[in-house]
Design a protein around this motif. Structure first.
Motif, PDB file in Angstrom:
ATOM      1  N   ILE A 125       0.827  -1.208   0.000  1.00 11.05           N
ATOM      2  CA  ILE A 125       0.000   0.000   0.000  1.00 11.05           C
ATOM      3  C   ILE A 125       0.861   1.258   0.000  1.00 11.05           C
ATOM      4  N   GLY A 126       1.917   1.271   0.826  1.00 14.77           N
ATOM      5  CA  GLY A 126       2.784   2.457   0.883  1.00 14.77           C
ATOM      6  C   GLY A 126       3.453   2.722  -0.451  1.00 14.77           C
ATOM      7  N   LEU A 127       3.998   1.676  -1.079  1.00 17.96           N
ATOM      8  CA  LEU A 127       4.722   1.883  -2.341  1.00 17.96           C
ATOM      9  C   LEU A 127       3.796   2.374  -3.449  1.00 17.96           C
ATOM     10  N   ARG A 152       5.512  -7.128   5.739  1.00 16.74           N
ATOM     11  CA  ARG A 152       4.515  -8.220   5.722  1.00 16.74           C
ATOM     12  C   ARG A 152       4.058  -8.537   4.303  1.00 16.74           C
ATOM     13  N   SER A 153       3.913  -7.492   3.484  1.00 13.62           N
ATOM     14  CA  SER A 153       3.451  -7.710   2.102  1.00 13.62           C
ATOM     15  C   SER A 153       4.323  -8.715   1.357  1.00 13.62           C
ATOM     16  N   SER A 154       5.600  -8.774   1.717  1.00 10.56           N
ATOM     17  CA  SER A 154       6.514  -9.684   1.013  1.00 10.56           C
ATOM     18  C   SER A 154       6.183 -11.140   1.278  1.00 10.56           C
ATOM     19  N   TYR A 155       5.381 -11.410   2.304  1.00 11.42           N
ATOM     20  CA  TYR A 155       5.086 -12.798   2.671  1.00 11.42           C
ATOM     21  C   TYR A 155       3.710 -13.252   2.180  1.00 11.42           C
ATOM     22  N   ALA A 156       3.102 -12.455   1.317  1.00 16.58           N
ATOM     23  CA  ALA A 156       1.756 -12.795   0.818  1.00 16.58           C
ATOM     24  C   ALA A 156       1.845 -13.857  -0.268  1.00 16.58           C
ATOM     25  N   TYR A 311      -0.863  -3.616   9.252  1.00 12.80           N
ATOM     26  CA  TYR A 311      -1.148  -4.192  10.574  1.00 12.80           C
ATOM     27  C   TYR A 311      -0.494  -3.348  11.678  1.00 12.80           C
ATOM     28  N   GLY A 312       0.596  -2.655  11.334  1.00 16.87           N
ATOM     29  CA  GLY A 312       1.284  -1.792  12.302  1.00 16.87           C
ATOM     30  C   GLY A 312       0.388  -0.702  12.863  1.00 16.87           C
ATOM     31  N   ALA A 313      -0.686  -0.332  12.128  1.00 18.45           N
ATOM     32  CA  ALA A 313      -1.586   0.733  12.600  1.00 18.45           C
ATOM     33  C   ALA A 313      -2.324   0.318  13.865  1.00 18.45           C
ATOM     34  N   PRO A 324      -6.140  -9.465  13.399  1.00 19.85           N
ATOM     35  CA  PRO A 324      -5.098 -10.212  12.673  1.00 19.85           C
ATOM     36  C   PRO A 324      -5.641 -11.533  12.131  1.00 19.85           C
ATOM     37  N   VAL A 325      -5.332 -11.830  10.898  1.00 22.35           N
ATOM     38  CA  VAL A 325      -5.672 -13.142  10.334  1.00 22.35           C
ATOM     39  C   VAL A 325      -4.361 -13.762   9.853  1.00 22.35           C
ATOM     40  N   ARG A 326      -3.923 -14.738  10.631  1.00 20.79           N
ATOM     41  CA  ARG A 326      -2.620 -15.342  10.393  1.00 20.79           C
ATOM     42  C   ARG A 326      -2.610 -16.139   9.089  1.00 20.79           C
ATOM     43  N   VAL A 360       3.433 -22.392  -1.641  1.00 17.03           N
ATOM     44  CA  VAL A 360       2.452 -23.323  -1.089  1.00 17.03           C
ATOM     45  C   VAL A 360       1.803 -22.671   0.121  1.00 17.03           C
ATOM     46  N   GLN A 361       0.486 -22.563   0.074  1.00 19.21           N
ATOM     47  CA  GLN A 361      -0.236 -21.957   1.192  1.00 19.21           C
ATOM     48  C   GLN A 361      -0.931 -23.066   1.961  1.00 19.21           C
ATOM     49  N   ALA A 362      -0.776 -23.018   3.288  1.00 18.84           N
ATOM     50  CA  ALA A 362      -1.352 -24.076   4.101  1.00 18.84           C
ATOM     51  C   ALA A 362      -2.771 -23.694   4.521  1.00 18.84           C
TER      52      ALA A 362
HETATM   53  C1  LIG Z   1      -0.560 -15.351   4.092  1.00 17.19           C
HETATM   54  C2  LIG Z   1      -1.067 -14.121   3.374  1.00 17.19           C
HETATM   55  C3  LIG Z   1      -1.333 -14.185   2.030  1.00 17.19           C
HETATM   56  C4  LIG Z   1      -1.816 -13.071   1.350  1.00 17.19           C
HETATM   57  N1  LIG Z   1      -2.029 -13.164   0.019  1.00 17.19           N
HETATM   58  C5  LIG Z   1      -2.478 -12.097  -0.669  1.00 17.19           C
HETATM   59  C6  LIG Z   1      -2.677 -12.195  -2.072  1.00 17.19           C
HETATM   60  O1  LIG Z   1      -2.423 -13.215  -2.674  1.00 17.19           O
HETATM   61  N2  LIG Z   1      -3.163 -11.110  -2.711  1.00 17.19           N
HETATM   62  C7  LIG Z   1      -3.450  -9.942  -2.071  1.00 17.19           C
HETATM   63  O2  LIG Z   1      -3.918  -9.003  -2.700  1.00 17.19           O
HETATM   64  N3  LIG Z   1      -3.225  -9.814  -0.740  1.00 17.19           N
HETATM   65  C8  LIG Z   1      -2.751 -10.871  -0.028  1.00 17.19           C
HETATM   66  N4  LIG Z   1      -2.531 -10.773   1.305  1.00 17.19           N
HETATM   67  C9  LIG Z   1      -2.835  -9.515   1.979  1.00 17.19           C
HETATM   68  C10 LIG Z   1      -1.728  -8.514   1.789  1.00 17.19           C
HETATM   69  O3  LIG Z   1      -0.490  -9.130   2.011  1.00 17.19           O
HETATM   70  C11 LIG Z   1      -1.934  -7.344   2.748  1.00 17.19           C
HETATM   71  O4  LIG Z   1      -3.228  -6.812   2.599  1.00 17.19           O
HETATM   72  C12 LIG Z   1      -0.907  -6.269   2.420  1.00 17.19           C
HETATM   73  O5  LIG Z   1       0.380  -6.830   2.584  1.00 17.19           O
HETATM   74  C13 LIG Z   1      -1.031  -5.062   3.298  1.00 17.19           C
HETATM   75  O6  LIG Z   1      -0.027  -4.181   2.861  1.00 17.19           O
HETATM   76  P1  LIG Z   1       0.395  -2.916   3.679  1.00 17.19           P
HETATM   77  O7  LIG Z   1       1.334  -2.148   2.822  1.00 17.19           O
HETATM   78  O8  LIG Z   1      -0.813  -2.240   4.206  1.00 17.19           O
HETATM   79  O9  LIG Z   1       1.121  -3.504   4.969  1.00 17.19           O
HETATM   80  P2  LIG Z   1       2.632  -3.985   5.252  1.00 17.19           P
HETATM   81  O10 LIG Z   1       3.176  -4.795   4.155  1.00 17.19           O
HETATM   82  O11 LIG Z   1       2.598  -4.572   6.609  1.00 17.19           O
HETATM   83  O12 LIG Z   1       3.459  -2.647   5.274  1.00 17.19           O
HETATM   84  C14 LIG Z   1       3.393  -1.769   6.380  1.00 17.19           C
HETATM   85  C15 LIG Z   1       4.550  -0.797   6.317  1.00 17.19           C
HETATM   86  O13 LIG Z   1       4.409   0.107   7.398  1.00 17.19           O
HETATM   87  C16 LIG Z   1       5.601   0.086   8.177  1.00 17.19           C
HETATM   88  N5  LIG Z   1       5.236   0.326   9.575  1.00 17.19           N
HETATM   89  C17 LIG Z   1       4.298  -0.333  10.304  1.00 17.19           C
HETATM   90  N6  LIG Z   1       4.258   0.187  11.544  1.00 17.19           N
HETATM   91  C18 LIG Z   1       5.187   1.170  11.601  1.00 17.19           C
HETATM   92  C19 LIG Z   1       5.632   2.057  12.601  1.00 17.19           C
HETATM   93  N7  LIG Z   1       5.123   2.041  13.823  1.00 17.19           N
HETATM   94  N8  LIG Z   1       6.619   2.926  12.287  1.00 17.19           N
HETATM   95  C20 LIG Z   1       7.147   2.955  11.059  1.00 17.19           C
HETATM   96  N9  LIG Z   1       6.789   2.140  10.070  1.00 17.19           N
HETATM   97  C21 LIG Z   1       5.808   1.259  10.337  1.00 17.19           C
HETATM   98  C22 LIG Z   1       6.179  -1.308   7.957  1.00 17.19           C
HETATM   99  O14 LIG Z   1       7.559  -1.320   8.281  1.00 17.19           O
HETATM  100  C23 LIG Z   1       5.911  -1.469   6.469  1.00 17.19           C
HETATM  101  O15 LIG Z   1       6.881  -0.768   5.732  1.00 17.19           O
HETATM  102  C24 LIG Z   1      -2.038 -11.856   2.029  1.00 17.19           C
HETATM  103  C25 LIG Z   1      -1.744 -11.781   3.388  1.00 17.19           C
HETATM  104  C26 LIG Z   1      -1.275 -12.902   4.049  1.00 17.19           C
HETATM  105  C27 LIG Z   1      -0.968 -12.810   5.504  1.00 17.19           C
END
Ligand SMILES: Cc1cc2nc3c(=O)[nH]c(=O)nc-3n(C[C@H](O)[C@H](O)[C@H](O)COP(=O)(O)OP(=O)(O)OC[C@H]3O[C@@H](n4cnc5c(N)ncnc54)[C@H](O)[C@@H]3O)c2cc1C
Length: 396
Positions: A125-127, A152-156, A311-313, A324-326, A360-362
């Motif tokens: 989302i940030g990028l 976290r996004s890198s682990y999707a 999720y950091g929010a 959280p949904v693990r 592989v997703q469990a």
């Molecule tokens: C197992 C799994 C599989 C998924 N598969 C998919 C998929 O196939 N397709 C799909 O569309 N979505 C998928 N998702 C959902 C997707 O990964 C998330 O919705 C997405 O990663 C959220 O992105 P984000 O940028 O909001 O959060 P993040 O990737 O968590 O990025 C948050 C950023 O904020 C920064 N940050 C957080 N707190 C602070 C702080 N206090 N101070 C400074 N920096 C902070 C972090 O360092 C990071 O840079 C999956 C999620 C999971 C868990």
């Protein structure tokens, strides 16, 4: 007015006006192309076997989806002389909805283009939000605790899943229009990312296996979780490339019900790098910074700050609406000859042919409202064993 600017800027006149129309009527507009009605013989690709051995697991990861029952938070909060624009809480759909959500967040900025913009967060989302703001003409700095490949996004999983744990059925009606804008805009943007060096985004072929007939009508029901809407079926059916159920003589799998469909896939390593490159080429800077509470936003030089902390929010803003949904995934060593994926949800197993490793997703019951980020190696070993069984019974 604000919405009009967002849509016109992001989509261009034609589609934008039909989407605005759709927002007024709150009915989905059908953009269906004049597809041929002729039924062509079903072609299944040749299915190279997946080497489903636990000793080929090269990495295992856990992360938590930032799920909010009412949908993501995309809104403005005024705090002293700072304008905070929140853009977080995208559940299991963050990659898929990112471009639409970025465009919506950017449309909320009221400042002139000379005003520097801070984006907090460097995940999906940030990028995309930072790039969207750059394209609108702002000078953008990203501040973040982590950046790819450690967000976290890198682990999707990395697939087009725009209605995966994005809102509950209770809130589905209120969120439907916003979801549809975000999904359609993102979908169009992803088509512009095909065919690039490193293949950040591509279409792949999926097979969904099931023990009982597919039910297309209800929402998604996952044991232990609230019911979710099936938005894709209801609002995007004109975009979804057609799925086809395999007749028995074409079905190479052991289950009676198999559906073949094309799926957009994100090769997350290459795609994240692509986004970082685009951001840097646009003159962007990334600064390491950790925020420990809402007051830390006051320390920024910028007056416009877009909060994309995912999720950091939850901790940063004490936002208890985030659940959280693990999710645990593992990667098997890459097999470039494998050009298809499998979903066998009855057995909690799916695999996607990503270039950076077969993903592989469990999936386990008890993932909902589970903040634990500990890896359970057995969970992934079991998923790979399940995959091995599918391979053993697959006819080639
Ligand atoms: C197992 C799994 C599989 C998924 N598969 C998919 C998929 O196939 N397709 C799909 O569309 N979505 C998928 N998702 C959902 C997707 O990964 C998330 O919705 C997405 O990663 C959220 O992105 P984000 O940028 O909001 O959060 P993040 O990737 O968590 O990025 C948050 C950023 O904020 C920064 N940050 C957080 N707190 C602070 C702080 N206090 N101070 C400074 N920096 C902070 C972090 O360092 C990071 O840079 C999956 C999620 C999971 C868990």
């Amino acid at each position: 007015m604000q919405r009009r600017r967002f849509l016109q800027g992001a989509l261009g006149g034609g589609i934008a006006s039909s989407l605005i129309g759709c927002a007024k009527t709150s009915k989905p507009v059908n953009h269906a192309l004049p597809f041929s009605t002729a039924e062509l013989p079903l072609q299944t690709p040749s299915l190279a076997p997946i080497n489903a051995y636990a000793d080929r697991i090269i990495s295992t990861n856990v992360c938590t989806r930032p799920f909010r029952p009412q949908g993501p938070r995309t809104e403005v909060e005024q705090s002293g002389n700072k304008t905070l624009i929140h853009n977080y809480g995208h559940g299991g759909s963050g990659w898929s909805l990112s471009w639409g959500s970025a465009a919506l967040a950017e449309s909320l900025i009221q400042a002139d283009k000379q005003t520097p913009v801070a984006v907090v967060g460097c995940g999906a989302i940030g990028l995309t939000t930072a790039i969207q703001c750059q394209r609108a003409g702002y000078n953008v700095t990203i501040y973040a605790k982590e950046r790819p490949p450690y967000v976290r996004s890198s682990y999707a999983t990395g697939i087009w899943s725009p209605d995966s744990r994005i809102v509950t059925l209770d809130h589905a009606k209120a969120f439907a229009d916003r979801w549809q804008w975000m999904a359609r805009l993102s979908y169009l943007r992803f088509q512009t990312l095909l065919g690039l060096a490193g293949t950040p985004v591509e279409w792949t072929t999926m097979f969904r296996m099931a023990d009982k007939p597919f039910d297309d009508h209800g929402g998604h029901n996952i044991p232990g979780e609230p019911p979710y809407p099936n938005y894709r079926q209801a609002l995007l059916s004109d975009l979804n490339p057609k799925a086809r159920d395999l007749p028995a003589d074409k079905n190479p799998f052991a289950t009676s019900y198999v559906r073949q469909f094309p799926l957009l896939m994100f090769n997350i390593s290459a795609y994240s790098q692509h986004l970082l490159d685009v951001f840097h080429r646009g003159g962007g800077r990334i600064v390491n910074r950790t925020l420990s509470g809402i007051d830390d936003f006051k320390q920024f030089d910028e007056t416009v700050i877009v909060n994309c902390t995912g999720y950091g929010a939850k901790a940063l803003l004490n936002d208890e609406s985030i659940i959280p949904v693990r999710g645990q995934t593992c990667k098997l060593m890459p097999q470039p000859e494998v050009k298809y994926g499998l979903q066998y949800f009855d057995q909690h197993t799916s695999v996607y042919p990503r270039r950076d490793g077969l993903l592989v997703q469990a999936g386990a019951e008890g993932d909902f409202n589970n903040p634990l980020a500990n890896i359970d190696p057995q969970e992934s070993v079991n998923a790979v064993a399940q995959l091995a069984k599918i391979m053993q019974s697959m006819q080639r």
